[in-house]
Design an enzyme around this catalytic site. Sequence first.
Site, PDB file in Angstrom:
ATOM      1  N   TYR A 161      47.409  47.779  39.343  1.00 23.05           N
ATOM      2  CA  TYR A 161      46.122  47.136  39.639  1.00 23.05           C
ATOM      3  C   TYR A 161      46.003  47.004  41.148  1.00 23.05           C
ATOM      4  CZ  TYR A 161      42.364  43.611  39.238  1.00 23.05           C
ATOM      5  OH  TYR A 161      41.186  42.923  39.335  1.00 23.05           O
ATOM      6  N   LYS A 192      44.350  50.809  37.749  1.00 21.08           N
ATOM      7  CA  LYS A 192      43.005  50.239  37.852  1.00 21.08           C
ATOM      8  C   LYS A 192      42.694  50.123  39.337  1.00 21.08           C
ATOM      9  CE  LYS A 192      40.186  46.143  37.001  1.00 21.08           C
ATOM     10  NZ  LYS A 192      40.170  44.706  36.644  1.00 21.08           N
TER      11      LYS A 192
END
Length: 305
Positions: free
Chosen positions: A138, A166
């Site tokens: 992330y 992500k």
Amino acid sequence: MTPRMVLEGIYTPLITPFHADGSFDLDALADLIERLIAAGVHGLISGGSTGENYAETVEERLDLARFITERVDGRLPVIVGTGAMRTPDSIALAEGAREMGADAILLGTPPYSVPTEQENALNALAIDRACGLPIILYNYPGRMSVEMGTTFLDRVGRSRNVIGIKESSGDINRVHLLARDYPHIQMSCGMDDQALEFFAWGARSWICAGSNFLPEEHVALYEACAVRGDFDKGRRIMSAMLPLMRVLEQGGKFIQCVKHGVEVSGLRAGPMRPPLKGLNKDEKRALEQVIRTLKTTVAAITEGN
């Protein structure tokens, strides 16, 4: 050899519904899970910032993840967020995810400490060793103050468990970098107003908080772009969604908007946990108007094919 997890579709980082006293409203959470499954999302994420993880203890986050995993009961992949300031807390969340049968973990940079890329990589690999689950990185330097740069990716990307990222930097050059130089790490859209660009560069998934209350509309954009390659239709859907994304990203009240959107959809979301407060009346009214217009416009686009 176990096949790698494929990131495909819309993944919803779940809100956490609370009662007025700050306790979990698990009945409301169950209703939201069922609504999202019925709407066709492709996976659920527990313990992200959208779920107010910063205001919850490790034990509470594990309790929530366990509830979600048991409620889903294998119908969709469940990904458990492990973001925390302390490495032992992230490891505890990752180990708990493995023990409860979660499908993967979401692994961000520890906030506030501002590690070097080497330190950040060693932190990620320690969490990897502790759980052995598929990992979605992330990258969100706007919140963490540190980017998962090439030094980090070169080191961490050697682990077979690192299957995706992500990408929430907002820097379109990162999309180019990931698509060209790290094709073995599946790129997932984490910046809502760039979803069309992510899909154009080969992303097959979108981790989007707005799908808590507009799941069909988010699925419609994914299907138009990633499944059918119809970017003309995708541009029309994206154009209809941009006013919502401006409200979510630029008002400084992202989670509050998402939770009110869930309330507008007919489900309970409850209050925020401190330090955050909910929307005022004018903010609620403005968001409700944006949602109404978006739903009407996207319905006309999808029904007209």
